[in-house]
Design an enzyme around this catalytic site. Sequence first.
Site, mmCIF file in Angstrom:
data_model
loop_
_atom_site.group_PDB
_atom_site.id
_atom_site.type_symbol
_atom_site.label_atom_id
_atom_site.label_comp_id
_atom_site.label_asym_id
_atom_site.label_seq_id
_atom_site.Cartn_x
_atom_site.Cartn_y
_atom_site.Cartn_z
ATOM 1 N N GLU A 1 2.348 -4.483 3.692
ATOM 2 C CA GLU A 1 3.082 -3.920 2.542
ATOM 3 C C GLU A 1 2.285 -4.114 1.247
ATOM 4 O O GLU A 1 2.725 -4.779 0.312
ATOM 5 C CB GLU A 1 4.469 -4.560 2.435
ATOM 6 N N GLU B 1 8.238 -0.734 9.585
ATOM 7 C CA GLU B 1 9.385 -1.644 9.537
ATOM 8 C C GLU B 1 10.623 -0.817 9.246
ATOM 9 O O GLU B 1 10.645 -0.023 8.302
ATOM 10 C CB GLU B 1 9.247 -2.679 8.412
#
Length: 247
Positions: A61, A166
């Site tokens: 991320e 995710e």
Amino acid sequence: FFLDFHYSDWWADPGHQKKPKAWENLSVDELCGAIYDFTKDCMEQLDQAGVYPDMIQIGNEIRTGMLFPDGAVPNWDNLACFVNAGIRAVLDTKGTHRIRIVLHLDQGGKYEYYREWFDQMMAHGVKDFDIIGLSYYPFWHGSLQMLNDNMNDIAKRYGKDLIVAEVSMGYTMEDYKDYEKLSDEERKGYATKPALVEKIEYPMTIQGQYDFMQDFLKRISHIDGGKGKGFFYWEPAWIPVPGSGWA
């Protein structure tokens, strides 16, 4: 086998991209070298053990950057050096393996973030990757339609395959009685807050979770050009109990 390098001693996410303690005094050039060496060593050990990955993610991320403060956005030159170091280590060890390299951002419903980040990375020489990974949590990252639109837009703009790296959706609000007793500091590890839950499209029930996933799957399997390649549910083994680090 999808391996995700965080390049940190602890969980890396948009708000937490802390250098490993062993690297905290390194210069930018030394950090690029450390990423390369660490990644290469890991890949060689995996290869020798007969478990070379199918997919590799360079950083976790990393919309806001990695190895703060040196690689924090907008230090695009440094960030590109870090990302390319990881990519180069994978390419230098892949041999005959078919490996796919993933770059993964959060905020899966926000096209403006993806366009700025990938435009900057490509302008700074980051090109040898195969897949764009997105995080999508309905409490934080916009509506499913926003995710759908963003995936279609970046599929056209960059021509890369896409995965939702995710995704999850709750099935109960039962833990809220515990959540509401926590201090603000203690609440930071929890995924949902009442104001955010009110904005999501499906209720936090077993049927709501089912309906959300059905809608989600339909959308990602119809991305333009067949670029939506799948998803990873994060994290199926965790349940909503205080102290889990995830609500």
